[in-house]
Design a protein around this motif. Structure first.
Motif, PDB file in Angstrom:
ATOM      1  N   ALA A  27       0.835  -1.205   0.000  1.00 55.81           N
ATOM      2  CA  ALA A  27       0.000   0.000   0.000  1.00 55.81           C
ATOM      3  C   ALA A  27       0.870   1.255   0.000  1.00 55.81           C
ATOM      4  CB  ALA A  27      -0.925   0.001   1.212  1.00 55.81           C
ATOM      5  N   TYR A  28       1.935   1.241   0.808  1.00 52.30           N
ATOM      6  CA  TYR A  28       2.811   2.416   0.863  1.00 52.30           C
ATOM      7  C   TYR A  28       3.584   2.577  -0.451  1.00 52.30           C
ATOM      8  CZ  TYR A  28       5.511   6.064   3.150  1.00 52.30           C
ATOM      9  OH  TYR A  28       6.060   7.278   3.495  1.00 52.30           O
ATOM     10  N   ILE A  39      -6.646   8.965   1.540  1.00 52.26           N
ATOM     11  CA  ILE A  39      -5.398   8.216   1.706  1.00 52.26           C
ATOM     12  C   ILE A  39      -4.463   8.939   2.668  1.00 52.26           C
ATOM     13  CG2 ILE A  39      -3.359   7.309   0.552  1.00 52.26           C
ATOM     14  CD1 ILE A  39      -5.931   5.786  -0.076  1.00 52.26           C
ATOM     15  N   SER A  57       8.390   2.147   1.694  1.00 51.31           N
ATOM     16  CA  SER A  57       7.451   1.023   1.831  1.00 51.31           C
ATOM     17  C   SER A  57       7.993  -0.066   2.743  1.00 51.31           C
ATOM     18  CB  SER A  57       7.117   0.442   0.450  1.00 51.31           C
ATOM     19  OG  SER A  57       8.290  -0.017  -0.203  1.00 51.31           O
ATOM     20  N   LEU A 103      -8.151   2.614   0.891  1.00 50.30           N
ATOM     21  CA  LEU A 103      -6.759   2.146   0.804  1.00 50.30           C
ATOM     22  C   LEU A 103      -6.699   0.711   0.301  1.00 50.30           C
ATOM     23  CD1 LEU A 103      -3.728   2.946   1.739  1.00 50.30           C
ATOM     24  CD2 LEU A 103      -4.235   1.434   3.663  1.00 50.30           C
ATOM     25  N   ILE A 104      -7.562  -0.143   0.840  1.00 53.85           N
ATOM     26  CA  ILE A 104      -7.583  -1.555   0.442  1.00 53.85           C
ATOM     27  C   ILE A 104      -7.944  -1.689  -1.031  1.00 53.85           C
ATOM     28  CG2 ILE A 104      -8.803  -3.749   0.752  1.00 53.85           C
ATOM     29  CD1 ILE A 104      -9.079  -2.942   3.754  1.00 53.85           C
ATOM     30  N   THR A 107      -5.150  -0.168  -3.338  1.00 56.96           N
ATOM     31  CA  THR A 107      -3.924  -0.965  -3.334  1.00 56.96           C
ATOM     32  C   THR A 107      -4.085  -2.217  -4.185  1.00 56.96           C
ATOM     33  OG1 THR A 107      -3.338  -0.175  -1.117  1.00 56.96           O
ATOM     34  CG2 THR A 107      -2.286  -2.209  -1.883  1.00 56.96           C
ATOM     35  N   SER A 111      -2.117  -2.917  -7.714  1.00 58.63           N
ATOM     36  CA  SER A 111      -1.081  -3.952  -7.600  1.00 58.63           C
ATOM     37  C   SER A 111      -1.205  -5.044  -8.650  1.00 58.63           C
ATOM     38  CB  SER A 111      -1.132  -4.588  -6.204  1.00 58.63           C
ATOM     39  OG  SER A 111      -0.845  -3.640  -5.193  1.00 58.63           O
ATOM     40  N   HIS A 202     -13.211   2.217  -4.345  1.00 59.36           N
ATOM     41  CA  HIS A 202     -12.458   3.370  -3.851  1.00 59.36           C
ATOM     42  C   HIS A 202     -13.059   4.699  -4.305  1.00 59.36           C
ATOM     43  CE1 HIS A 202     -10.892   1.958  -7.696  1.00 59.36           C
ATOM     44  NE2 HIS A 202     -10.493   3.176  -7.959  1.00 59.36           N
TER      45      HIS A 202
END
Length: 334
Positions: A27-28, A39, A57, A103-104, A107, A111, A202
């Motif tokens: 996430a970072y 965020i 991260s 965030l979830i 991410t 990703s 999101h």
């Protein structure tokens, strides 16, 4: 012989999706410099509450707890009307919870780098006869996109999500996402769940689209967040659980792909155990993982399931294979 496939986070890992253990680091990496208000508020909360301000991260992953621990802390405070600090009052924590969902979702979406494995898996399943039963604990849309991509000019729906608590033979693909999905939105007024062709979780908690049932313009994500205090109070999502239970009750074989059957997942254990007890016809379980997890997963599954059930392990990981329908892996745990 009816086979039900159960997807855990490990199934999406080869496509780039993070696991619980490395979620904060990922996430970072993706959002550490994100300037959006939701965020930024999460990184501020983590910095204030844990007293650490990571610079990269790797530091974030090492210095902060895992994402499920973080969500549990916030959920516990909210459910017990507790302020976590003079700044992070109950009302602030409600916004933090929304930010964590953001965030979830963001991410996971950022990703994922491919969908080749899931597409291969679905193409092979589509060749088989009869209805197909998939139970997913993942929020991502890898299976959804793989299924819809198999039909060039579909006539009607190609996926039954179980919103009406039934399994179907038309559509053939029954995909029961019992923890919700990044491409679903909930109308909190009429409880209607809308399905989109891309992740939108999101972008919710605001005006995003008009509900076709009640014309409300406010939407919420449909995500049971990773927490020890899971709440299953969405009626149509409960219907998805009922449909998943019906599918599992018909299973002669269950294939668990990338799923550890963790202790914190006791609602899932209860769902599966209750379902398979209805007809008592389950004979085989296949665990798909990697060799290093074989001993731990084997012991866990053997503790949960009856001695009358054969448990086999496929240590090749998830590569899109479907041959478990016709033959068990050679590695028989019990």
């Amino acid at each position: 012989m009816t086979t039900v496939y159960v997807f855990g986070a490990g199934a999406s890992r080869p496509e780039g999706a993070p696991l619980i253990s490395d979620f904060i680091e990922k996430a970072y990496e993706k959002l550490g410099k994100d300037s959006s208000e939701k965020i930024v508020s999460i990184w501020k909360f983590l910095c204030d509450y844990f007293g650490k301000d990571p610079k990269n991260s790797k530091e974030a992953g090492e210095n902060y707890p895992t994402i499920d621990e973080i969500v549990t802390i916030v959920d516990y405070a909210i459910s017990n009307n507790i302020n976590l600090s003079s700044y992070h009052t109950l009302s602030k924590l409600m916004e933090v919870k929304k930010g964590l969902v953001n965030l979830i979702s963001s991410t996971i979406t950022q990703s994922i780098v491919s969908n080749d494995i899931h597409k291969k898996f679905i193409r092979e399943l589509k060749k088989k006869k009869g209805p197909i039963y998939l139970v997913s604990l993942n929020y991502d849309t890898l299976l959804d996109e793989a299924i819809t991509g198999c039909y060039k000019n579909p006539k009607g729906r190609v996926i039954n999500y179980g919103f009406n608590s039934v399994i179907t033979s038309n559509p053939r693909f029954n995909l029961f996402k019992i923890h919700g999905s990044l491409n679903w939105s909930l109308c909190p007024f009429c409880q209607n769940i809308r399905v989109y062709n891309k992740p939108i979780a999101h972008r919710l908690y605001e005006e995003y689209d008009i509900c076709g049932t009640c014309s409300n313009s406010y939407s919420e994500p449909v995500m049971i967040t990773p927490t020890l205090l899971k709440s299953y109070n969405i009626q149509r999502l409960n219907n998805v659980w009922l449909a998943a239970s019906e599918a599992l009750a018909q299973a002669h074989r269950i294939v668990f792909i990338g799923y550890s059957l963790a202790l914190s997942d006791y609602p899932i254990v209860n769902l599966i155990k209750n379902a398979i007890s209805q007809k008592n016809i389950l004979r085989e379980i296949v665990i798909v993982g990697v060799r290093s997890d074989r001993e731990q997963l084997g012991k866990r599954y053997c503790k949960i399931f009856s001695k009358n059930i054969t448990i086999a392990f496929d240590d090749s990981g998830f590569t899109g294979q479907t041959h478990w329908d016709t033959q068990l892996p050679r590695d028989i745990i019990r």
